[in-house]
Design an enzyme around this catalytic site. Structure first.
Site, PDB file in Angstrom:
ATOM      1  N   HIS A  34      30.794   9.620  -0.410  1.00 28.52           N
ATOM      2  CA  HIS A  34      30.499   8.199  -0.603  1.00 28.52           C
ATOM      3  C   HIS A  34      30.388   7.872  -2.095  1.00 28.52           C
ATOM      4  O   HIS A  34      31.049   6.956  -2.595  1.00 28.52           O
ATOM      5  CB  HIS A  34      29.200   7.840   0.109  1.00 28.52           C
ATOM      6  N   GLU A  35      29.543   8.603  -2.801  1.00 28.59           N
ATOM      7  CA  GLU A  35      29.353   8.307  -4.222  1.00 28.59           C
ATOM      8  C   GLU A  35      30.625   8.602  -5.020  1.00 28.59           C
ATOM      9  O   GLU A  35      30.981   7.858  -5.945  1.00 28.59           O
ATOM     10  CB  GLU A  35      28.173   9.106  -4.770  1.00 28.59           C
ATOM     11  N   HIS A  89      32.976   5.770  -4.803  1.00 27.36           N
ATOM     12  CA  HIS A  89      32.772   4.726  -5.813  1.00 27.36           C
ATOM     13  C   HIS A  89      33.513   5.077  -7.107  1.00 27.36           C
ATOM     14  O   HIS A  89      34.135   4.219  -7.735  1.00 27.36           O
ATOM     15  CB  HIS A  89      31.282   4.580  -6.116  1.00 27.36           C
ATOM     16  N   GLU A  95      30.548  -0.957  -0.987  1.00 19.09           N
ATOM     17  CA  GLU A  95      29.856   0.072  -0.217  1.00 19.09           C
ATOM     18  C   GLU A  95      30.642   0.444   1.034  1.00 19.09           C
ATOM     19  O   GLU A  95      30.713   1.614   1.418  1.00 19.09           O
ATOM     20  CB  GLU A  95      28.460  -0.412   0.172  1.00 19.09           C
TER      21      GLU A  95
END
Length: 693
Positions: free
Chosen positions: A387-388, A391, A425
Site C-alpha cells: 500500500h505505502e 503511493h 488511498e
C-alpha cells in the site's frame, strides 16, 4: 450554506490507512487515543497501549526483570498478550505466560486474560544467553475484535555484551553477521535444497548458496533479487577486494562466479545488501541500507564454494521481509522498460523504504522526501508495505504531482473521506489487493477487510470493516472497483498505469469518466455496471430512470454543483440514507446550483419526482429566498417549479414536475437557489427519480 465536508485539510504527508472496529450490535464508533500521535501517521487512535521496560541491561549470563504495563480505555474481555524475544535472550516461566515456543529465530510466549480500564502489569525474568542485538516485543490484541483500535505494539532494543557492564541501549549499525543454519523448511513445509551441482569453468570460483528470511509466523521464505557481492583476499597479506556481484534468484539461490587470480584464494565471504538499483530499505535516516555478511572461507580453490543457507539476524528480519515484498510490486509495474514506469529507460528512480527495529516513525509516504516510512511491526503485513509503496509508485507515475489532499487524519478505509483521498488511498489499496491476488487488506496485527465487498452500507449500523460506507469517496469502494476493472475489463492494471502516466486525475470519478477514455480504456455500460456493484454510480441510465445518483449516496458523483451543496451534514437528516442536497442556508446574498445532464425516456409520460424540505428564518409572508426547478434544453432555460421561504415544511414533501415536453431528448436538469442578504432559508432536496409509463 454550511461549508462543504470536502474542504482540504492541508498538505497531509501521511498516506497510510486506519481501521475502525468491526460491526457489533449497537456498537458506537470508538474515539480512543492513548499516548502521543504523529500527525503524519494515519493509524487509528488506539484504546489500548503497552509499555516494555527492563530494570537493567543484562550481559551474557545475567538476568533482568522485564516489566510489561498494559493500559486500556475500554474493557477488553478477551485480551491476548504475545511476548517475543530475540535468540540472544531467554524468558523464564511463570507470571501466567505460556512456555516459550520457537517462531523462526525468536521465542514466543502468550497469555490470555480480561483487561479492565484499571490496566494490568506483568513482570518476568529475562536472561541474556548470547552477545549481540536483542529485542523484546509485546503485542496486545483483542481476540473478539482484532482491529487496530484494540491492539498495541511495544518494543525495546539493546545490545547484549559478553561481560558485565558491556551491554548498552539501542542497536548500532545496519550490518549483521549471517545466521548460518542447515537447509530450512520452505513456505510449503518441505526442505529447500541448495543449488544443484553446476561445475565452475576452469579457473573459476563460484560462490553459491541461498538467502532466506522469516515472516512473523516463523515461516522461512526465499529472499529474491537481493544484491550479492563476493569479497575477499587473493593472498593473506593482500587487501580485501570485490571479486564478483549478482542477485539472488526467485528461489533465493545465487551462483556468483569469477576467474581466480591465484591457485587458492586466501579468503572469501559473501555480502547481501538491501539496496538495489530499483528499490532499497534503509534505516530511518535513509543513510544506511541493511547488510548481511557470511563468515569467511579460507584457502578457497577453483570450483564451487558453498556458503550454505544464510539469513539475517532476528532484529533485522522485518527489514528484509519489506525488501522482498517489493518484488511483488515490481512484478505488476507493466512499464515496458527496466524502470518502474515508461517515463524512464535508464538511471531508474528507486522506491525507498525507511525502517528500523523499534521504529515509531510511520506509517506514511512522504511526497516531499520521496520515501515510505514504516513502523517496527509494519513489514509483518505485505499488504501494508505494498500500500505505502503503491503511493510511491503513484508518485512516479504522476512525475511528482499530487492532487490537493482532502484526507482527514486519521482516515479510514471503510468510511467516506474526500474525492482525492479516496482516489489516492483507493489506488494504493488496489495495488495491494491486486498484487497479493486476494482483494483483501491485512493489517500487521492480522485484522483485515474484504475490499471486494459489494454489500451496500447499512445505515442502521455503525460503519466498520464489515459495513462499508457507499460511493466514490470511500477508499475501499474505489479499491474494489479498480481491482474488478483490472480483473474483468482491462486484462490487468497496465492500462491504468499508462493512463496515469499521461493524465493526472484528482478523483476516481475524473479518472474513470474523463481520463480512461483518452487512452482507449473501456467505459461501457458493462464497465459502469461493474463499478456500480461497488456502490459507485457512474451509470448513464440506471434502472428506474435516467438520473444517476439521485439519492446522493455516492456524494457528488454525476452532479455538477456550486457551493458544496451535496453533503452528509448532520445539521439536517436526509430523506433516505445519509446524503442530500442542501441549497441556500447562508443568510447572505448567495446563489447555489445543482445540475445533471439526463436523457429523458421516450415513454408516454415522463415525470421528475423529488423530496423537498424548506426550513427558513424568514417570518414575513414575502418572497425573499427562492428555489427554481429548471430544464436547460440547448440555449433555452425553462422553469418548471418555484419554491420560496413562504413554503416552509416540517419534513420532506414529495414533489413532481412533468418532463413530457422533453421525451427522447437529452437535457440538463437544474436546481437554482437564490438568497437575499439576511435571514437564511435552507432548501433540502433528496431521492430524485425520473419515471415513465
Amino acid at each position: 450554506m454550511q461549508p462543504s465536508r470536502l474542504l482540504p485539510v492541508g498538505v497531509i504527508l501521511a498516506l497510510g490507512l486506519a481501521l475502525a472496529p468491526a460491526t457489533l450490535a449497537q456498537a458506537a464508533p470508538l474515539t480512543c487515543a492513548l499516548g502521543p500521535t504523529d500527525h503524519r501517521s494515519e493509524a487509528a487512535p488506539s484504546c489500548v497501549a503497552a509499555d516494555v521496560t527492563l530494570d537493567r541491561l543484562p550481559a551474557v549470563g545475567e538476568s533482568a526483570t522485564l516489566r510489561i504495563r498494559l493500559r486500556s480505555q475500554v474493557p477488553v474481555d478477551a485480551a491476548r498478550l504475545a511476548v517475543r524475544l530475540s535468540p540472544t535472550l531467554r524468558l523464564s516461566t511463570g507470571s501466567g505466560l505460556s512456555a516459550a515456543r520457537q517462531v523462526g529465530l525468536d521465542q514466543l510466549a502468550e497469555q490470555s486474560f480480561a483487561l479492565s480500564t484499571r490496566g494490568r502489569a506483568l513482570t518476568v525474568r529475562v536472561t541474556a544467553v548470547a552477545a549481540g542485538p536483542a529485542q523484546v516485543q509485546a503485542d496486545l490484541t483483542d481476540a473478539a475484535r482484532p482491529d487496530q483500535e484494540h491492539s498495541a505494539h511495544a518494543t525495546t532494543e539493546f545490545t547484549v555484551g559478553d561481560r558485565a557492564g558491556g551491554s548498552h541501549a539501542g542497536l548500532v549499525g545496519t550490518d549483521s553477521a549471517a545466521v548460518a543454519v542447515d537447509a530450512r523448511p520452505a513456505a510449503n513445509g518441505h526442505a529447500v535444497p541448495l543449488a544443484g551441482p553446476t561445475p565452475a569453468l576452469a579457473g573459476q570460483v563460484c560462490a553459491k548458496g541461498q538467502f532466506t528470511f522469516t515472516d512473523k509466523t516463523g515461516t522461512w521464505l526465499a529472499g529474491r533479487n537481493i544484491p550479492v557481492t563476493v569479497t575477499g583476499k587473493s593472498t593473506s597479506s593482500g587487501s580485501t577486494q570485490t571479486w564478483a556481484s549478482g542477485l539472488t534468484g526467485t528461489d533465493g539461490r545465487y551462483s556468483v562466479c569469477f576467474t581466480s587470480p591465484v591457485t587458492q584464494m586466501a579468503s572469501l565471504q559473501v555480502k547481501f545488501t538491501s539496496d538495489s538499483s530499483l528499490w532499497r530499505v534503509t534505516d530511518n535516516a535513509g543513510s544506511a541500507a541493511y547488510t548481511v555478511t557470511t563468515a569467511a572461507k579460507s584457502n578457497v580453490p577453483a570450483g564451487d564454494a558453498d556458503f550454505g543457507t544464510t539469513s539475517p539476524g532476528s532484529t533485522q528480519m522485518r527489514g528484509w521481509h519489506a525488501f522482498d515484498t517489493l518484488n511483488l510490486l515490481w512484478g505488476i509495474r507493466a512499464s515496458g522498460t527496466n524502470c518502474w514506469t515508461a517515463r524512464e529507460t535508464g538511471n531508474c528512480s528507486r522506491i525507498t523504504v525507511h525502517w528500523q527495529p523499534g521504529s515509531t516513525d510511520g506509517t506514511y509516504f512522504s511526497p516531499g522526501g520521496k520515501y515510505v516510512a514504516l513502523m517496527d511491526a509494519d513489514p509483518d503485513s505485505e499488504h501494508l508495505v505494498l500500500h505505502e509503496s503503491g503511493h510511491h509508485f503513484m508518485d512516479l507515475l504522476y512525475a511528482g504531482w499530487w492532487p490537493a489532499s482532502d484526507c482527514p487524519s486519521p482516515h479510514y478505509l471503510h468510511k467516506r473521506s474526500g474525492p482525492s483521498c479516496a482516489w489516492t488511498e483507493g489506488f494504493a489499496n488496489a495495488v495491494a489487493g491486486y498484487t497479493k491476488g486476494d482483494g483483501m487488506f491485512y493489517w500487521p496485527n492480522g485484522a483485515f477487510i474484504d475490499m471486494m465487498t459489494t454489500t451496500p452500507f447499512d445505515p442502521s449500523q455503525p460503519a466498520s470493516r464489515t459495513n462499508v460506507e457507499d460511493g466514490d469517496q470511500v477508499e475501499c469502494r474505489v479499491a474494489g472497483s479498480l481491482i474488478d476493472l483490472w480483473r474483468q475489463v482491462d486484462g490487468g492494471p497496465a492500462g491504468t498505469f499508462s493512463n496515469m502516466r499521461q493524465y493526472r486525475s484528482s478523483s476516481f470519478r475524473e479518472e474513470f469518466n474523463d481520463d480512461r477514455p483518452l487512452t482507449g480504456l473501456i467505459t461501457s455500460a458493462a464497465a459502469r455496471d461493474l463499478v456500480w456493484t461497488h456502490t459507485i454510480d457512474y451509470r448513464l441510465a440506471p434502472p428506474g430512470g435516467p438520473l444517476a445518483n439521485g439519492d446522493f449516496e455516492s456524494g457528488t458523483a454525476n452532479w455538477t454543483i456550486t457551493g458544496g451543496v451535496v453533503t452528509n451534514s448532520t445539521a439536517y437528516p436526509a430523506q433516505t440514507g445519509s446524503w442530500y442536497a442542501r441549497m441556500g442556508g447562508n443568510g447572505t446574498a448567495n446563489t447555489d446550483t445543482l445540475s445533471q445532464s439526463i436523457a429523458v425516456p421516450t415513454g408516454a409520460t415522463a415525470t421528475l419526482g423529488y423530496y423537498l424540505r424548506i426550513v427558513t428564518q424568514e417570518t414575513e409572508p414575502t418572497v425573499y429566498d427562492t428555489l427554481k426547478v429548471q430544464v436547460v434544453d440547448g440555449t433555452t432555460t425553462t422553469t418548471l417549479a418555484s419554491w420560496s421561504n413562504t413554503n416552509p415544511s416540517t419534513g420532506y414533501v414529495y414533489r413532481t414536475v412533468d418532463l413530457g415536453n422533453y421525451r427522447g431528448r437529452t437535457v440538463t436538469l437544474k436546481f437554482v437557489s437564490v438568497e437575499d442578504a439576511s435571514l437564511r432559508t435552507d432548501f433540502l432536496i433528496d431521492t430524485l427519480t425520473v419515471t415513465t409509463t
